[in-house]
Design a protein around this motif. Sequence first.
Motif, PDB file in Angstrom:
ATOM      1  N   ARG A 124       0.896  -1.240   0.002  1.00  0.00           N
ATOM      2  CA  ARG A 124      -0.296  -0.020  -0.086  1.00  0.00           C
ATOM      3  C   ARG A 124       1.399   1.378   0.243  1.00  0.00           C
ATOM      4  O   ARG A 124       0.641   1.944  -0.552  1.00  0.00           O
ATOM      5  CB  ARG A 124      -0.935  -0.369   1.144  1.00  0.00           C
ATOM      6  N   ARG A 127       2.105   1.731  -3.590  1.00  0.00           N
ATOM      7  CA  ARG A 127       1.060   1.850  -4.066  1.00  0.00           C
ATOM      8  C   ARG A 127       0.859   3.197  -4.443  1.00  0.00           C
ATOM      9  O   ARG A 127       0.548   4.549  -4.825  1.00  0.00           O
ATOM     10  CB  ARG A 127      -0.335   1.970  -4.054  1.00  0.00           C
ATOM     11  N   ASN A 128       1.103   4.016  -3.007  1.00  0.00           N
ATOM     12  CA  ASN A 128       0.759   5.947  -2.835  1.00  0.00           C
ATOM     13  C   ASN A 128       1.279   6.508  -2.880  1.00  0.00           C
ATOM     14  O   ASN A 128       1.821   7.610  -2.137  1.00  0.00           O
ATOM     15  CB  ASN A 128      -0.051   5.726  -1.450  1.00  0.00           C
TER      16      ASN A 128
END
Length: 177
Positions: free
Chosen positions: A46, A49-50
């Motif tokens: 995550r 991805r961010n």
Amino acid sequence: MSIGHTLLGLLEKGPRHGYDLKKAYDERFGQDRPLHYGQVYTTLSRLLRNGLVEEAGVEAGEGPERKRYAITDAGVTDVESWLGTPEKPEPYLQNTLYAKVVLALLSGRSADEVLDVQRSAHLRTMRELTRRKAAGDLADQLICDHALFHLEADLRWLELTAARLGQLSAQLSAVTR
């Protein structure tokens, strides 16, 4: 605790593998609740991805390849923002214990027993935390102090509520007539 922010903070010292991050997290924060490997890698995915972490290389090992992760400038900014944001004080205005006391009174059961059982559980937990604090390092002592202070406040509430059960019972009876 925000696991993502904690992992980002640990990455500020330099790139690490997921295994190393788990180990560092568990040593500093996971005494009572260590992270599962899946949680570490899900969180890292995550964060990747961010744009808060990036891959900083892959190493071949005896098992699968090991990715190293590094914090990005956006990740540093995110950690700084998180550290500067106060946690919301939780006033616990409507908690389960209060509901149990009221329901015991409404049903004709002993609210004193509800409070006594809870008091015993609190005192037992406080004894365990006191032993842990005596045997622990400074970080463990601070964590235990935090928990002990909250439990002491709960005990004060239990005593105050026990002293006011007659008044509460009378108010509840007046409302239900």
